[in-house]
Write a protein that holds these residues in place. Structure first.
Motif, PDB file in Angstrom:
ATOM      1  N   UNK A  89      19.550 -18.558  20.502  1.00 12.44           N
ATOM      2  CA  UNK A  89      18.281 -17.820  20.481  1.00 12.44           C
ATOM      3  C   UNK A  89      17.112 -18.720  20.071  1.00 12.44           C
ATOM      4  N   UNK A  90      15.949 -18.441  20.661  1.00 16.83           N
ATOM      5  CA  UNK A  90      14.751 -19.232  20.336  1.00 16.83           C
ATOM      6  C   UNK A  90      13.560 -18.284  20.212  1.00 16.83           C
ATOM      7  N   UNK A  91      13.662 -17.378  19.267  1.00 14.26           N
ATOM      8  CA  UNK A  91      12.603 -16.383  19.049  1.00 14.26           C
ATOM      9  C   UNK A  91      11.312 -17.009  18.536  1.00 14.26           C
ATOM     10  N   UNK A  92      11.386 -18.259  18.074  1.00 10.06           N
ATOM     11  CA  UNK A  92      10.210 -18.922  17.523  1.00 10.06           C
ATOM     12  C   UNK A  92       9.221 -19.368  18.593  1.00 10.06           C
ATOM     13  N   UNK A  93       9.655 -19.452  19.831  1.00 14.20           N
ATOM     14  CA  UNK A  93       8.780 -19.951  20.890  1.00 14.20           C
ATOM     15  C   UNK A  93       7.610 -19.009  21.142  1.00 14.20           C
ATOM     16  N   UNK A  94       6.461 -19.598  21.421  1.00 10.19           N
ATOM     17  CA  UNK A  94       5.264 -18.810  21.717  1.00 10.19           C
ATOM     18  C   UNK A  94       4.762 -19.132  23.119  1.00 10.19           C
ATOM     19  N   UNK A  95       3.963 -18.237  23.653  1.00 13.34           N
ATOM     20  CA  UNK A  95       3.390 -18.453  24.977  1.00 13.34           C
ATOM     21  C   UNK A  95       2.481 -19.680  24.973  1.00 13.34           C
ATOM     22  N   UNK A  96       1.782 -19.918  23.886  1.00 11.15           N
ATOM     23  CA  UNK A  96       0.888 -21.077  23.788  1.00 11.15           C
ATOM     24  C   UNK A  96       1.686 -22.379  23.919  1.00 11.15           C
ATOM     25  N   UNK A  97       2.865 -22.431  23.273  1.00 10.51           N
ATOM     26  CA  UNK A  97       3.705 -23.615  23.371  1.00 10.51           C
ATOM     27  C   UNK A  97       4.189 -23.828  24.808  1.00 10.51           C
ATOM     28  N   UNK A  98       4.541 -22.728  25.449  1.00 11.65           N
ATOM     29  CA  UNK A  98       5.037 -22.805  26.826  1.00 11.65           C
ATOM     30  C   UNK A  98       3.942 -23.300  27.761  1.00 11.65           C
ATOM     31  N   UNK A  99       2.720 -22.799  27.589  1.00 12.22           N
ATOM     32  CA  UNK A  99       1.601 -23.239  28.420  1.00 12.22           C
ATOM     33  C   UNK A  99       1.382 -24.740  28.294  1.00 12.22           C
ATOM     34  N   UNK A 100       1.427 -25.232  27.065  1.00 12.82           N
ATOM     35  CA  UNK A 100       1.229 -26.661  26.829  1.00 12.82           C
ATOM     36  C   UNK A 100       2.333 -27.486  27.494  1.00 12.82           C
ATOM     37  N   UNK A 101       3.572 -27.005  27.389  1.00  7.99           N
ATOM     38  CA  UNK A 101       4.705 -27.733  27.969  1.00  7.99           C
ATOM     39  C   UNK A 101       4.643 -27.733  29.487  1.00  7.99           C
ATOM     40  N   UNK A 102       4.247 -26.621  30.089  1.00 11.78           N
ATOM     41  CA  UNK A 102       4.204 -26.523  31.547  1.00 11.78           C
ATOM     42  C   UNK A 102       3.209 -27.496  32.162  1.00 11.78           C
ATOM     43  N   UNK A 154       7.931 -12.717  28.343  1.00 14.60           N
ATOM     44  CA  UNK A 154       8.643 -11.675  27.622  1.00 14.60           C
ATOM     45  C   UNK A 154       9.378 -12.294  26.432  1.00 14.60           C
ATOM     46  N   UNK A 155       8.970 -11.891  25.229  1.00 18.05           N
ATOM     47  CA  UNK A 155       9.572 -12.418  24.018  1.00 18.05           C
ATOM     48  C   UNK A 155      10.967 -11.832  23.808  1.00 18.05           C
ATOM     49  N   UNK A 156      11.739 -12.460  22.906  1.00 22.31           N
ATOM     50  CA  UNK A 156      13.078 -11.993  22.593  1.00 22.31           C
ATOM     51  C   UNK A 156      13.945 -13.139  22.143  1.00 22.31           C
ATOM     52  N   UNK A 157      15.226 -12.862  21.938  1.00 22.14           N
ATOM     53  CA  UNK A 157      16.148 -13.927  21.555  1.00 22.14           C
ATOM     54  C   UNK A 157      16.164 -15.038  22.607  1.00 22.14           C
ATOM     55  N   UNK A 162       7.891 -15.701  33.776  1.00 24.54           N
ATOM     56  CA  UNK A 162       7.701 -15.594  35.222  1.00 24.54           C
ATOM     57  C   UNK A 162       6.567 -16.530  35.630  1.00 24.54           C
ATOM     58  N   UNK A 163       6.797 -17.350  36.633  1.00 29.18           N
ATOM     59  CA  UNK A 163       5.785 -18.314  37.079  1.00 29.18           C
ATOM     60  C   UNK A 163       5.695 -18.324  38.600  1.00 29.18           C
ATOM     61  N   UNK A 164       4.519 -18.695  39.091  1.00 31.75           N
ATOM     62  CA  UNK A 164       4.320 -18.983  40.512  1.00 31.75           C
ATOM     63  C   UNK A 164       4.146 -20.488  40.628  1.00 31.75           C
ATOM     64  N   UNK A 165       4.914 -21.104  41.513  1.00 33.33           N
ATOM     65  CA  UNK A 165       4.915 -22.560  41.650  1.00 33.33           C
ATOM     66  C   UNK A 165       4.617 -22.948  43.088  1.00 33.33           C
ATOM     67  N   UNK A 166       3.623 -23.792  43.284  1.00 31.20           N
ATOM     68  CA  UNK A 166       3.341 -24.378  44.596  1.00 31.20           C
ATOM     69  C   UNK A 166       3.710 -25.850  44.507  1.00 31.20           C
ATOM     70  N   UNK A 167       4.503 -26.326  45.468  1.00 31.96           N
ATOM     71  CA  UNK A 167       5.034 -27.682  45.349  1.00 31.96           C
ATOM     72  C   UNK A 167       5.304 -28.296  46.709  1.00 31.96           C
TER      73      UNK A 167
END
Length: 292
Positions: A89-102, A154-157, A162-167
């Motif tokens: 489980x990684x409940x500590x993750x935030x959307x802000x962290x994910x945005x930065x990583x993406x 969607x938060x949780x354990x 969901x992402x849209x990717x153009x590649x």
């Protein structure tokens, strides 16, 4: 019958399964496809019919997907079809962290494809080697990600994104899911994938296999025009005499300040095939519609 079928591939079918089904429904042997989709993925699978199979190599490589990435989970195949290797489980993750990583995944990036993939190493498919338990070094490839847009979080354990990717072509979305987890200090796997665009074809205009069966039974199926997916290429129009010579395999001199691969027409409406302009000379590459 010549042209393309914009097929909406169903879940659980391989691309080869779809080609076999199309052959049976249309009672047509010469069928091919562009851009292989994994069985667990759905969406656009361009199918070429008849002589259009020779046009597959000229289709644009750009693709677009809607993907669901599950974080905290790692599998053997980098999607939920594989065996779970780790789950934390990684409940500590935030959307802000994910945005930065993406943001690290946009542009031209180095990517290691999943071990369960159709890439060939020494003439053998990686998935065949993986199933035999053979150790193999997966070649790194450079791919291009034009854009990644976050659609939902969607938060949780085991948070899901969901992402849209153009590649560009050759990109593995499963690898993005896996590598995103690594960047975030956890694991990641692909939970769902829909291809919304491929090689100039769009999901909104696609047909399911059921649609195709219905239309073939009613005698209403019409393939997409062979040049419809080639609009990214410049076009050249020939008058009657040069067009006939070109269709016979002869080179035609043209006073045009362009070079490279082009669509060739007679009198602007009749698609003749694919040519290459080089030093103001039009060289036949693929004659689709010869002139008698």
């Amino acid at each position: 019958m010549q042209g393309f079928l914009n097929l909406n591939k169903p879940f659980g079918w391989t691309s080869h399964d779809c080609v076999a089904r199309v052959r049976k429904l249309l009672r047509f042997k010469r069928v091919g496809h562009a851009g292989t989709l994994d069985p667990a993925a759905t969406g656009v699978l361009p199918i070429a019919l008849g002589k259009a199979t020779r046009l597959l190599q000229y289709l644009p490589g750009e693709k677009a997907y809607k993907a669901t990435i599950r974080l905290g989970v790692r599998t053997t195949t980098d999607d939920l079809q594989g065996e779970i290797i780790s789950s934390q489980p990684c409940t500590h993750l935030t959307l802000a962290e994910v945005k930065t990583a993406l943001a690290q995944f946009e542009g031209k990036i180095e990517q290691i494809p999943p071990i369960y993939s159709a890439i060939q190493v020494d003439g053998k498919r990686l998935y065949d080697l993986a199933r035999k338990g053979e150790a193999v070094e997966v070649p790194v490839r450079t791919v291009e990600i034009f854009n990644i847009e976050i659609l939902d979080w969607r938060e949780g354990d085991f948070p899901e994104l969901d992402v849209a990717i153009a590649c560009g072509s050759g990109t593995y979305i499963r690898a993005i899911a896996r590598d995103l987890g690594t960047v975030l200090g956890t694991s990641g796997t692909l939970a769902a994938l829909i291809r919304t665009e491929s090689s100039g074809f769009h999901l909104a205009n696609s047909l399911t296999l059921t649609d195709l069966e219905t239309q073939t039974q009613a005698g209403t199926f019409q393939p997409v025009a062979p040049d419809a997916a080639l609009q990214h290429l410049p076009s050249v129009t020939l008058s009657a005499t040069p067009a006939q010579k070109w269709c016979q395999g002869q080179r035609v001199s043209l006073n045009l300040n362009i070079s490279g691969i082009v669509r060739v027409y007679e009198e602007e409406t009749r698609f003749l095939g694919i040519g290459q302009l080089q030093d103001e000379v039009l060289i036949p590459q693929m004659v689709f519609e010869p002139i008698s």
